[in-house]
Design an enzyme around this catalytic site. Sequence first.
Site, PDB file in Angstrom:
ATOM      1  N   GLY A  20       6.556  -5.266   0.490  1.00  0.00           N
ATOM      2  CA  GLY A  20       7.070  -4.000   0.470  1.00  0.00           C
ATOM      3  C   GLY A  20       5.777  -3.271   1.077  1.00  0.00           C
ATOM      4  N   ARG A  21       6.268  -1.975   1.466  1.00  0.00           N
ATOM      5  CA  ARG A  21       4.889  -1.089   2.205  1.00  0.00           C
ATOM      6  C   ARG A  21       5.031   0.276   1.678  1.00  0.00           C
ATOM      7  NH1 ARG A  21       2.826  -2.003   7.212  1.00  0.00           N
ATOM      8  NH2 ARG A  21       4.329  -3.268   7.640  1.00  0.00           N
ATOM      9  N   GLY A  22       3.694   0.951   1.426  1.00  0.00           N
ATOM     10  CA  GLY A  22       3.761   2.253   0.961  1.00  0.00           C
ATOM     11  C   GLY A  22       2.804   3.022   1.837  1.00  0.00           C
ATOM     12  N   GLY A  23       2.402   4.160   1.465  1.00  0.00           N
ATOM     13  CA  GLY A  23       1.513   5.061   2.217  1.00  0.00           C
ATOM     14  C   GLY A  23       0.256   4.379   2.705  1.00  0.00           C
ATOM     15  N   MET A  24      -0.528   3.668   1.860  1.00  0.00           N
ATOM     16  CA  MET A  24      -1.849   3.270   2.043  1.00  0.00           C
ATOM     17  C   MET A  24      -2.105   1.686   1.716  1.00  0.00           C
ATOM     18  SD  MET A  24      -3.276   4.350  -1.719  1.00  0.00           S
ATOM     19  CE  MET A  24      -4.719   3.342  -1.854  1.00  0.00           C
ATOM     20  N   VAL A  27       2.426  -4.741   0.460  1.00  0.00           N
ATOM     21  CA  VAL A  27       2.280  -6.063  -0.600  1.00  0.00           C
ATOM     22  C   VAL A  27       2.932  -7.319  -0.130  1.00  0.00           C
ATOM     23  CG1 VAL A  27       3.079  -6.566  -2.797  1.00  0.00           C
ATOM     24  CG2 VAL A  27       2.434  -4.151  -2.544  1.00  0.00           C
ATOM     25  N   LYS A  42      -1.710  -7.216  -2.713  1.00  0.00           N
ATOM     26  CA  LYS A  42      -1.791  -5.926  -2.209  1.00  0.00           C
ATOM     27  C   LYS A  42      -2.679  -5.773  -1.265  1.00  0.00           C
ATOM     28  CE  LYS A  42      -1.202  -1.291  -4.027  1.00  0.00           C
ATOM     29  NZ  LYS A  42      -1.054  -0.454  -5.217  1.00  0.00           N
ATOM     30  N   ASP A 136       1.013   8.853 -12.243  1.00  0.00           N
ATOM     31  CA  ASP A 136       2.010   8.546 -11.325  1.00  0.00           C
ATOM     32  C   ASP A 136       3.120   7.739 -11.813  1.00  0.00           C
ATOM     33  OD1 ASP A 136       3.131   9.107  -8.944  1.00  0.00           O
ATOM     34  OD2 ASP A 136       2.060   7.557  -7.950  1.00  0.00           O
TER      35      ASP A 136
END
Length: 645
Positions: A20-24, A27, A42, A136
């Site tokens: 998966g990918r997030g804003g910063m 993984v 990560k 969060d």
Amino acid sequence: MSEVPPHSEIGGYRIERLIGRGGMSAVYLAEHARLKRKVALKVLSPELARDERFRERFIRESELAASLEDPNVLPIYEAGEQDGVLFIAMRYLDGTDLKTLLEQESPLEPDRVAVIIGQIASALDAAHAKGLVHRDVKPGNILVTRTASSPPADLAFLVDFGLTKRATSDSGLTGTGVFAGTLSYAAPEQFEGGPLDGRTDVYSLGCVVFECLTGVAPFRKEQDAALMHAHLHEPPPSATALRPDLPPAIDGVVARAMAKRPDQRYPRAGDLAAALRASLGDGGSPEAPAPRRSGRRWLPIAAVVAVLVLATGIAVATLGEDPPSGPTSTGPNPSAPAPGQPPPPGSVNRFDPATGAVTLTVPDVSGLEATAVVDPSLAVGEGGLWAHTWPPRGLNPSLIAMDETTGAVRGVIAIPAGIIGGTALAVADRTVWFTGGVVEAVDAVSRINPATLEPLPPVRVDDGSVTDIVLGGEVLFVGSTAGILTAFDALTGDELMQADLDAQPDELAFGAGWLWALDPLANQVMQIDPADGTVVQRIDVSGNLKDIAAGDGGVWVLDDLAGTVVQIDPETGAVGDAIRVGPAPSAIAVGLGSAWITDAEDGNIYRVDPQRGSPEPIDLGAPLIAVAVDEATGSLWVAVLDTEG
């Protein structure tokens, strides 16, 4: 950030694929090149790694998550840097995040929501107990996997501690005035820049409850400003308006969790989870947080007692009433011993490790004689001190309940002899679990309400006799002589999973996110994944393995014949040098920053610093056979052998 190609290596971890990918960050599924262990890796993008603010946040995440020992916090194995790339290696779960699950299956069934929320509440309460606020909490930061049990059960984990801060110095804004959190789930005080505490996370968890039950976030607005205004001023929405089949009481649960003022919310995440369970049943008002068992459909208490006495043969004797057999219920007179005098035989004592002074003695609590068949166990928790003993001379095993503050004996639970293989205790969440009991001619683990000493329904163990029990969060793990590990929901008693360890788990411990078990026949320590019972690795430890404890500084294993203790690094499995303690070490406990080993011969309790590894003897002047750490008071309890018995 650019994707790291497969077969690349970062910090000793070989990349397999993107998860998966997030804003910063991104993984990846990766494998440790040496340990052959699958991890979720990560990786922070190199550009952000050069930004000191993001760098500090990333490092903080690893430190804070690693500091929390709760089965519903995803364990952190390692954090490091390679060629300017920051990474965190975490336990890999074959599951998905709650956000994806909701996209695929929402709305979820209420009972399923209650299970998931209960586990995340446990993780949050563990963080709040350390003065940490997650800030969060949202579906994307909750991972869910299914057990292989029949029927399958959900296991939920809280992740992404990058925004977490100390409650005492926190606000809703970062040091640069930037909002920290996710708008759809943020509490009003996060927009106002005011102080935050655990109730901030309770608000966000209430938003998650609403979305799980309805399939949509609480406030649906096109613009960020409108969404912020809704959190600040609009009343909490009604879940039953979107889903009329839900019990009406659920609206009250959501409304209290999402109250605008923190002092009007549930004080603990666990209280929210309990109220949610209660709203799905027939007991308790969700507006006033009920005890954590209020949502369950129990028999009337008199009926429960009758059933338990018939089913298990366990009887409770409060002070002033004679138990059917076993130790008498005449309460001893706790007092501080005379200065310089050793504690008397057969006593339980509280002592101050800083001064070495015994501060309270409970004399002659029975069952601690020199010829005892099984070592006694001590435990502290739920406002009480608990001693599980198995005396000689044909007397029955007993569970002795004492007041944690005064030491006064509150009652004795007599356990029929010959049906248990050990004296094991596990105390947490308004329950005392202990070995001893039979259900339909099959071994069981019994439990009582610590406030009333009334029996609660036991759990049945179908494979072999019970060898040991241990609690990991809200899961009770039970080992058996058949080599079967069984996990039960510590709140409901429902079986969660079974695993064949291919070895007899003689002693169990829980710590550093893992379950640990002794295999004395193979001279090995098993590191076990608590989610599915998989043996991750077997660690060779030479000697006569008697006891194991986990906590501060790692995992500790006691060799009673050699008179030594060894420390195991929970991340690498490396076994430290043997540390010589007394001539006849009898038990070990971990807490207050040290490992504590009692000795049944020389009258010492040994404090071992996990960093230095050097033992410090504290002479109590009496043979000691059990120890329990009291983190709340900074003291320890020890049991003294009755050499006159």
